[in-house]
Design an enzyme around this catalytic site. Sequence first.
Site, PDB file in Angstrom:
ATOM      1  N   LYS A  89      65.219  74.860  46.148  1.00  0.00           N
ATOM      2  CA  LYS A  89      65.022  73.796  47.137  1.00  0.00           C
ATOM      3  C   LYS A  89      64.598  74.404  48.474  1.00  0.00           C
ATOM      4  O   LYS A  89      65.264  75.309  48.991  1.00  0.00           O
ATOM      5  CB  LYS A  89      66.329  73.046  47.364  1.00  0.00           C
TER       6      LYS A  89
HETATM    7  C1  E4P Z   1      69.574  65.434  47.179  1.00  0.00           C
HETATM    8  O1  E4P Z   1      68.961  66.248  46.540  1.00  0.00           O
HETATM    9  C2  E4P Z   1      70.549  65.799  48.225  1.00  0.00           C
HETATM   10  O2  E4P Z   1      71.306  66.887  47.733  1.00  0.00           O
HETATM   11  C3  E4P Z   1      71.544  64.755  48.595  1.00  0.00           C
HETATM   12  O3  E4P Z   1      71.430  63.642  47.770  1.00  0.00           O
HETATM   13  C4  E4P Z   1      71.586  64.451  50.068  1.00  0.00           C
HETATM   14  O4  E4P Z   1      72.348  63.304  50.291  1.00  0.00           O
HETATM   15  P1  E4P Z   1      73.142  62.948  51.612  1.00  0.00           P
HETATM   16  O5  E4P Z   1      72.307  62.009  52.412  1.00  0.00           O
HETATM   17  O6  E4P Z   1      74.374  62.297  51.095  1.00  0.00           O
HETATM   18  O7  E4P Z   1      73.423  64.234  52.343  1.00  0.00           O
END
Ligand code: E4P
Length: 239
Positions: A89
């Site tokens: 990522k």
């Molecule tokens: C997605 O890949 C992220 O890890 C995650 O869903 C981020 O979500 P949040 O808005 O709860 O931090």
Amino acid sequence: MAIFLDTGKLEDIKKFHELGVIRGVTTNPTILLKDGVRGGIAAVEKVAVQIAELIHPYPLSIEVTTNDRKEMIAQGKYFASLAENINVKITVHGPNGELDNLAVVHELETMHNVRVNVTAMMSAQQCFVAAMAGATYVSLFGGRVNNMGYSSIEEIKKLRKLLDDFQLKAKIIIGSTREVLNIIEWLHAGAHIVTALPKLVEGMIVHPYTKETVQMFLNDAAKSEVNNDQKIKSEEIRA
Ligand code: E4P
């Protein structure tokens, strides 16, 4: 279409993997910290290898922990080398809007054979550009889009059409899932994947009325066993 689990908790991943309902796992530094992963890169590496092995051949996303261009490349190559189902990522840009990140995505995808999940995106246009840079996955944070007063569903529809029209390989992951309802709605809108917390996936399965119904079946099955026993006993007495 698929559901991924958005967690770093091994026991939750094991539980839902055994049920056969998930097709991958996503994490980020915030999730890993919340799930008790401490100890820098070594700790991330350890949990990444464990999760990757557990869910193989399904994919696991591990996020780099730096925004330095060279370090992102080095970490990306390193994480990807840990297991063949690990993808990396990278946020679409840095905390001050630095554009290096997409150069990193492009280099990892085109020169180092690393599958990249471009993350922290809040609009279809960001995802589209990331897909153009070569991303394998584009992660749109649906809950955060909704929180800012925009429609995550409209962004997903626009994005899916763009990816299809331009024949881009990127698959859409919608994260930042807040409600059980989001999962089906976002898949229906055109997301290839929705990644959700374990409690939301459990919320898709467990229903209070189903609990009541199952209890009724079990109670009646038990009553019927009692009746059968009594019948057998009275037949024995008569004989
Ligand atoms: C997605 O890949 C992220 O890890 C995650 O869903 C981020 O979500 P949040 O808005 O709860 O931090």
